[in-house]
Design an enzyme around this catalytic site. Structure first.
Site, PDB file in Angstrom:
ATOM      1  CB  THR A 123     -20.091  11.189  25.919  1.00  0.00           C
ATOM      2  OG1 THR A 123     -21.308  11.976  26.116  1.00  0.00           O
ATOM      3  CG2 THR A 123     -20.695   9.674  25.611  1.00  0.00           C
ATOM      4  CG  ASP A 144     -16.025  19.087  22.995  1.00  0.00           C
ATOM      5  OD1 ASP A 144     -16.284  18.678  24.163  1.00  0.00           O
ATOM      6  OD2 ASP A 144     -15.610  19.913  22.787  1.00  0.00           O
ATOM      7  CB  SER A 145     -19.555  17.356  18.751  1.00  0.00           C
ATOM      8  OG  SER A 145     -20.193  16.708  19.579  1.00  0.00           O
ATOM      9  CE1 TYR A 162     -27.693  24.537  19.319  1.00  0.00           C
ATOM     10  CE2 TYR A 162     -26.135  23.058  20.029  1.00  0.00           C
ATOM     11  CZ  TYR A 162     -26.745  24.093  20.193  1.00  0.00           C
ATOM     12  OH  TYR A 162     -26.318  24.918  21.389  1.00  0.00           O
ATOM     13  CE  LYS A 182     -26.873  12.860  14.069  1.00  0.00           C
ATOM     14  NZ  LYS A 182     -27.075  13.437  15.507  1.00  0.00           N
ATOM     15  CG  HIS A 240     -20.662  15.944  13.690  1.00  0.00           C
ATOM     16  ND1 HIS A 240     -22.094  15.754  13.302  1.00  0.00           N
ATOM     17  CD2 HIS A 240     -20.779  16.384  14.791  1.00  0.00           C
ATOM     18  CE1 HIS A 240     -22.897  15.978  14.223  1.00  0.00           C
ATOM     19  NE2 HIS A 240     -22.003  16.237  15.382  1.00  0.00           N
TER      20      HIS A 240
HETATM   21  P1  ITT Z   1     -20.488  15.306  27.059  1.00  0.00           P
HETATM   22  O1  ITT Z   1     -19.388  16.381  27.155  1.00  0.00           O
HETATM   23  O2  ITT Z   1     -20.822  14.329  28.141  1.00  0.00           O
HETATM   24  O3  ITT Z   1     -19.748  14.355  26.034  1.00  0.00           O
HETATM   25  P2  ITT Z   1     -21.906  17.112  25.690  1.00  0.00           P
HETATM   26  O4  ITT Z   1     -23.457  17.085  25.395  1.00  0.00           O
HETATM   27  O5  ITT Z   1     -21.798  18.278  27.105  1.00  0.00           O
HETATM   28  O6  ITT Z   1     -21.750  15.822  26.548  1.00  0.00           O
HETATM   29  P3  ITT Z   1     -20.294  18.551  24.074  1.00  0.00           P
HETATM   30  O7  ITT Z   1     -19.630  19.397  25.178  1.00  0.00           O
HETATM   31  O8  ITT Z   1     -19.304  18.030  23.048  1.00  0.00           O
HETATM   32  O9  ITT Z   1     -21.137  17.235  24.671  1.00  0.00           O
HETATM   33  O10 ITT Z   1     -21.511  19.380  23.395  1.00  0.00           O
HETATM   34  C1  ITT Z   1     -21.614  19.326  22.324  1.00  0.00           C
HETATM   35  C2  ITT Z   1     -23.168  19.902  21.959  1.00  0.00           C
HETATM   36  O11 ITT Z   1     -23.162  20.032  20.589  1.00  0.00           O
HETATM   37  C3  ITT Z   1     -24.152  18.956  22.367  1.00  0.00           C
HETATM   38  O12 ITT Z   1     -24.804  18.855  23.469  1.00  0.00           O
HETATM   39  C4  ITT Z   1     -25.369  19.236  21.191  1.00  0.00           C
HETATM   40  O13 ITT Z   1     -26.113  20.331  21.667  1.00  0.00           O
HETATM   41  C5  ITT Z   1     -24.357  19.555  20.163  1.00  0.00           C
HETATM   42  N1  ITT Z   1     -24.283  18.466  19.096  1.00  0.00           N
HETATM   43  C6  ITT Z   1     -23.155  17.923  19.153  1.00  0.00           C
HETATM   44  N2  ITT Z   1     -23.240  16.773  18.268  1.00  0.00           N
HETATM   45  C7  ITT Z   1     -24.744  17.037  17.795  1.00  0.00           C
HETATM   46  C8  ITT Z   1     -25.416  16.250  16.792  1.00  0.00           C
HETATM   47  O14 ITT Z   1     -24.989  15.291  16.051  1.00  0.00           O
HETATM   48  N3  ITT Z   1     -26.592  16.839  16.561  1.00  0.00           N
HETATM   49  C9  ITT Z   1     -27.223  17.890  17.148  1.00  0.00           C
HETATM   50  N4  ITT Z   1     -26.427  18.616  18.019  1.00  0.00           N
HETATM   51  C10 ITT Z   1     -25.257  18.112  18.511  1.00  0.00           C
END
Ligand code: ITT
Length: 200
Positions: A7, A69-70, A154, A175, A180
């Site tokens: 990541t 992925d989140s 967020y 947290k 999640h």
């Molecule tokens: P990688 O793919 O390199 O891991 P990314 O930020 O692009 O980084 P994602 O595609 O999984 O990762 O996008 C997830 C988005 O969801 C992330 O950029 C945040 O905006 C949001 N997100 C995920 N987890 C979060 C958390 O714990 N608190 C707040 N926002 C979160």
């Protein structure tokens, strides 16, 4: 055991390293991987995208790799931004702009209809093509205004009902117990424990 964190998100890295700190693992970052190009996240599920990221890094590094992925699902927006959370509005939009947009879209909607959920899929991939997935989620409510500056993404607009404040106002150790990501990582810990013991 060496584990590459697949990541580029500094907030995720901080949380993953803390949550897994009780395991005998040394973490490597993507910066240690020469020639790495992030794969296109074209999956329609968190699991697909997490798997693509973990497998790409495991194949290139020859090490075990972990990807997350989140995303945030807002009920009143039909589950958006969901798997597109990281690219919501545009790939270069700031967290602040994304949060403002969601607040604008929810203007006038009462708290009782502002339900939301953070979702997370964690993938651990091995150099021989092994793949394990685990999941976690955290329910909440979208605030009427942002507050707090802890965490990332967020967090300033996501109220955790049990605590009555946004995720960005919770101390990091809280947290990292209830998020999640914490739940998904707890679910994959038994595998990481086995791998770290086997490598010792
Ligand atoms: P990688 O793919 O390199 O891991 P990314 O930020 O692009 O980084 P994602 O595609 O999984 O990762 O996008 C997830 C988005 O969801 C992330 O950029 C945040 O905006 C949001 N997100 C995920 N987890 C979060 C958390 O714990 N608190 C707040 N926002 C979160």
């Amino acid at each position: 055991m060496q584990l590459v964190l697949a990541t580029a998100n500094a907030g995720k890295i901080r949380e993953i390293v803390t949550i897994l700190s009780d395991l005998r693992i040394s973490f490597l970052s993507l910066a240690s991987l020469h020639g790495y190009m992030p794969p296109v996240e074209s999956g329609v599920t968190y699991a697909e995208n997490a798997a693509v990221k973990a497998k790409a890094v495991a194949a290139l590094s020859g090490c075990w790799a972990l990807a997350d992925d989140s995303g945030l699902e807002v009920e009143a927006l039909g589950g958006q931004p969901g798997v597109y959370s990281g690219r919501y509005l545009s790939p270069t939009a700031t967290d602040w702009e994304r949060n403002q947009r969601i607040l604008e879209l929810l203007e006038g909607i009462p708290l009782s209809q502002r339900g939301a959920r953070f979702q997370c899929a964690v993938a651990v991939a091995g150099p021989g093509g092994e793949l394990t997935l685990a999941y976690g989620s955290c329910d909440g409510v979208i605030a009427e205004a942002p507050s707090g500056d802890s965490g990332f993404g967020y967090d300033p607009i996501f109220v955790v009902p049990d605590f009555g404040v946004t995720m960005a106002l919770l101390p990091p150790d809280v947290k990292n117990r209830i998020s999640h990501r914490a739940r998904a990582l707890e679910n994959i810990k038994p595998l990481l424990q086995r791998l770290s013991l086997a490598a010792a």
